[in-house]
Scaffold this motif. Structure first.
Motif, PDB file in Angstrom:
ATOM      1  N   UNK A 120       0.847  -1.198   0.000  1.00 34.09           N
ATOM      2  CA  UNK A 120       0.000   0.000   0.000  1.00 34.09           C
ATOM      3  C   UNK A 120       0.877   1.242   0.000  1.00 34.09           C
ATOM      4  N   UNK A 121       0.284   2.398  -0.317  1.00 29.31           N
ATOM      5  CA  UNK A 121       1.008   3.677  -0.380  1.00 29.31           C
ATOM      6  C   UNK A 121       0.689   4.473   0.880  1.00 29.31           C
ATOM      7  N   UNK A 122       1.673   4.606   1.779  1.00 26.47           N
ATOM      8  CA  UNK A 122       1.435   5.266   3.064  1.00 26.47           C
ATOM      9  C   UNK A 122       1.085   6.749   2.911  1.00 26.47           C
ATOM     10  N   UNK A 123       1.662   7.408   1.936  1.00 32.49           N
ATOM     11  CA  UNK A 123       1.341   8.832   1.732  1.00 32.49           C
ATOM     12  C   UNK A 123      -0.130   8.998   1.361  1.00 32.49           C
ATOM     13  N   UNK A 124      -0.614   8.124   0.504  1.00 34.77           N
ATOM     14  CA  UNK A 124      -2.024   8.180   0.124  1.00 34.77           C
ATOM     15  C   UNK A 124      -2.928   7.823   1.309  1.00 34.77           C
ATOM     16  N   UNK A 125      -2.455   6.886   2.156  1.00 32.75           N
ATOM     17  CA  UNK A 125      -3.255   6.516   3.340  1.00 32.75           C
ATOM     18  C   UNK A 125      -3.402   7.697   4.269  1.00 32.75           C
ATOM     19  N   UNK A 126      -2.294   8.390   4.558  1.00 32.52           N
ATOM     20  CA  UNK A 126      -2.352   9.543   5.465  1.00 32.52           C
ATOM     21  C   UNK A 126      -3.233  10.645   4.877  1.00 32.52           C
ATOM     22  N   UNK A 127      -3.082  10.886   3.578  1.00 30.72           N
ATOM     23  CA  UNK A 127      -3.925  11.885   2.921  1.00 30.72           C
ATOM     24  C   UNK A 127      -5.397  11.501   3.012  1.00 30.72           C
ATOM     25  N   UNK A 128      -5.691  10.243   2.834  1.00 29.20           N
ATOM     26  CA  UNK A 128      -7.071   9.765   2.932  1.00 29.20           C
ATOM     27  C   UNK A 128      -7.608   9.948   4.346  1.00 29.20           C
ATOM     28  N   UNK A 129      -6.789   9.622   5.360  1.00 27.34           N
ATOM     29  CA  UNK A 129      -7.253   9.694   6.746  1.00 27.34           C
ATOM     30  C   UNK A 129      -7.613  11.127   7.151  1.00 27.34           C
ATOM     31  N   UNK A 130      -6.921  12.100   6.572  1.00 24.64           N
ATOM     32  CA  UNK A 130      -7.237  13.490   6.918  1.00 24.64           C
ATOM     33  C   UNK A 130      -8.645  13.885   6.479  1.00 24.64           C
ATOM     34  N   UNK A 131      -9.206  13.144   5.524  1.00 27.48           N
ATOM     35  CA  UNK A 131     -10.558  13.436   5.034  1.00 27.48           C
ATOM     36  C   UNK A 131     -11.601  12.457   5.583  1.00 27.48           C
ATOM     37  N   UNK A 132     -11.181  11.557   6.490  1.00 23.67           N
ATOM     38  CA  UNK A 132     -12.086  10.518   6.991  1.00 23.67           C
ATOM     39  C   UNK A 132     -12.888  10.998   8.204  1.00 23.67           C
ATOM     40  N   UNK A 133     -14.083  10.462   8.322  1.00 22.67           N
ATOM     41  CA  UNK A 133     -14.867  10.643   9.546  1.00 22.67           C
ATOM     42  C   UNK A 133     -14.300   9.711  10.616  1.00 22.67           C
ATOM     43  N   UNK A 134     -14.764   9.884  11.857  1.00 27.52           N
ATOM     44  CA  UNK A 134     -14.326   8.998  12.941  1.00 27.52           C
ATOM     45  C   UNK A 134     -14.684   7.547  12.631  1.00 27.52           C
ATOM     46  N   UNK A 135     -15.869   7.350  12.051  1.00 30.22           N
ATOM     47  CA  UNK A 135     -16.302   5.996  11.712  1.00 30.22           C
ATOM     48  C   UNK A 135     -15.410   5.381  10.642  1.00 30.22           C
ATOM     49  N   UNK A 136     -15.019   6.182   9.652  1.00 34.27           N
ATOM     50  CA  UNK A 136     -14.163   5.666   8.579  1.00 34.27           C
ATOM     51  C   UNK A 136     -12.760   5.340   9.095  1.00 34.27           C
TER      52      UNK A 136
END
Length: 602
Positions: A519-535
């Motif tokens: 997996x791509x950790x940079x993309x994961x961190x970027x994704x998490x910044x836009x996630x809800x608590x549930x996500x």
């Protein structure tokens, strides 16, 4: 000495010996001494009206306690009236007598003189006292031998001491080198030459006086296995373990378990726990039950020695943790390590094992004559073997022939036979690789279930081994290339769907020993910044499903580095530099704790 001869030898000692000495039965721990005493010797002696009692020395730390145990074995079962209680008693403390006899509803009040008088009334003449677990007693061995010498020399008793003499002498299995014939010599210098220190020397001198015959216990493994299985009469174990299978189990006990019957008893009980608790009707083939027990037996040897490796293999089967003919099933592994299993895992294992055996099932004269010839090429005509290889190549062009699961076995048979008769098997091997690639593209989620891994040394022929290893490398690459990348959009809205994909295919990641590094950790961190608590919580669930049950070396070092990299990137994010609220931050902190735990595990 087999059990029949040993029974007769001990009976002859108990009823005819005039030597006024004890007998020593020595053998390694777990070799079946206790099982032999309880289930074979004692019933044999009882049937022939030879009076014997078994006294365990485990945890006994003084001779008074030992006297009590002997007394209770002799007398306690006979107490029925208060008057009888005062006729028989040993020299033990009043509180011990009161506590012991109160179990039978007897109230004892006696003086010291009465104790001596009643003890002297106990007749030990010609009673065979079997002392179990001698080396596990806290009583000094010299004191114990002196005590036993008194029983046999003055009280007329017979004594069978059951022990692991190597432990008494402080010798382990590897270094023990001892000539027992020297124990009976009257020449002090010969005994001193054998003894390694003063305690051994004193033991050997005391043994010379106290013990007449020393018998090395060697279990009759087949008879022992039969006797142990008889304890499960009436259930699935006794119904599927016939004579040929019992011999196979006995072979595993001998070669893989060092004749330790306790491992067999443990594995049997665990398998019985699993299958006896099933609510579904028995619908598995006998071979599935048999191989479940065989794999459990092989792995139990490692597990009981505190060797608990991580899971290696497909979702259901591990040849690495068992062996090629007796793989370990995942549901057995889970039950041994975690005391839990799922019925659906048992059913899945039975299906996959059926695929695993598909070559052997079809290599019969009536099912597939070409496979039969190939399986038995060493007794066939050269022309017939050549025809069989040609026919198999034609059949392989139909990709559903045998199924890709059989290719490990088929390739080995093809290569062996081809090299003997000088037949070019490369087209056959290439066709198997082509079929494998097609199957992986059509069924990517199951493609990693193909390779079980045969035993490391499958042939003494180096050319066969070399050619087979090259095929297996191509075979593995054909599978891996079809499944090397994890497809994920890194869209917060797709996390839940990705979770279900990961849950379905986590065995693939475990087999390949990698997940996070794909997996791509940079993309994961970027994704998490836009996630809800549930996500964020759902993403945590993805990692938990993959790593929660992982152990050291379950995943390779690159995966561990990828987890560390993700943790470092998350630690660099500050509250001021993100849009997360306090609940989201709580979930992020949970995620970091999870990752830290996973790193420590793998």
């Amino acid at each position: 000495m087999n059990y029949i001869d040993l029974n007769k030898f001990i009976k002859r000692y108990a009823t005819q010996s005039k030597t006024k000495t004890a007998m020593l039965l020595t053998g390694d721990w777990g070799s079946g001494k206790s099982y032999y005493i309880s289930n074979i010797l004692c019933p044999y002696l009882k049937k022939r009206k030879v009076k014997c009692i078994v006294v365990s020395l485990y945890g006994v730390d003084n001779l008074t306690e030992l006297s009590k145990r002997i007394y209770l074995r002799l007398r306690l079962p006979t107490f029925s009236k208060k008057s009888e209680a005062k006729e028989y008693v040993s020299i033990i403390g009043h509180s011990i007598i009161d506590n012991a006899l109160s179990l039978k509803g007897v109230n004892v009040g006696v003086s010291d003189n009465q104790l001596v008088k009643l003890y002297e009334s106990v007749n030990l003449k010609d009673v065979l006292i079997i002392f179990e677990d001698t080396e596990r007693s806290s009583i000094d061995i010299l004191m114990l031998l002196g005590y036993i010498n008194g029983l046999v020399e003055y009280d007329g008793a017979k004594a069978l001491i059951v022990a692991n003499e190597k432990e008494i002498l402080g010798q382990n299995h590897e270094s023990f080198d001892y000539d027992f014939s020297k124990v009976l010599t009257t020449q002090t210098d010969e005994i001193d030459e054998t003894a390694k220190d003063e305690k051994q020397y004193l033991y050997l001198r005391m043994k010379e006086k106290t013990i007449g015959d020393t018998v090395q216990f060697t279990a009759d493994i087949i008879e022992s296995v039969k006797s142990i299985i008889n304890d499960y009469s009436g259930n699935w174990i006794s119904s599927i373990l016939r004579d040929d299978e019992i011999e196979k189990i006995a072979g595993i006990v001998r070669t893989r378990c060092n004749n330790n019957l306790r491992i067999l008893i443990y594995a049997l009980q665990k398998c019985d726990d699993i299958f006896s608790a099933l609510d579904i009707e028995r619908s598995f083939e006998d071979a599935f039950y048999q191989v479940t027990l065989e794999g459990a037996l092989i792995f139990s040897k490692r597990f009981l020695c505190s060797d608990t490796p991580g899971w290696e293999g497909t979702n259901c089967i591990s040849v690495q943790l068992g062996e090629s003919r007796a793989p370990l099933f995942r549901f057995v592994y889970d039950y041994l390590l975690f005391n839990t299993y799922r019925v659906e895992d048992i059913i899945a294992a039975s299906v996959e094992y059926s695929d695993y055996c598909c070559f052997e099932k079809n290599a019969t004269r009536d099912k597939d004559s070409d496979l039969f010839v190939l399986e038995n090429y060493h007794i066939q005509k050269e022309a017939d073997v050549k025809t069989a290889l040609e026919n198999i190549y034609k059949k392989l062009k139909k990709t559903n022939y045998l199924g890709v699961h059989a290719y490990e076995h088929l390739a080995l048979k093809v290569i062996r036979a081809g090299m003997v008769i000088g037949f070019d098997v490369e087209p056959i091997c290439s066709q198997m690789i082509s079929n494998t690639k097609k199957m992986c593209r059509v069924h990517p989620s199951s493609s990693q279930e193909i390779i079980w891994g045969l035993i490391t040394k499958i042939s003494d022929d180096k050319d066969v081994m070399s050619k087979y290893e090259k095929f297996m490398k191509r075979f593995a690459e054909a599978i891996d290339n079809s499944n090397s990348n994890i497809v994920f959009s890194y869209d917060p809205d797709d996390i839940e769907d990705f979770y279900h994909v990961v849950l379905k295919n986590k065995h693939i990641y475990m087999t390949r020993r990698r997940f996070m590094c794909d997996l791509d950790n940079r993309k994961i961190v970027s994704m998490l910044t836009d996630c809800t608590a549930e996500q964020i919580s759902d993403f945590r669930s993805i990692l938990i499903s993959v790593y929660d049950r992982a152990m050291q070396d379950t995943y390779d070092e690159s995966d561990k580095k990828a987890l560390k990299d993700l943790l470092d990137k998350l630690n660099k994010i500050s509250p001021a530099g993100s849009n997360w609220d306090k609940i989201q931050w709580m979930q992020i902190n949970y995620l970091k704790d999870n990752i830290t735990d996973f790193i420590s595990k793998i």
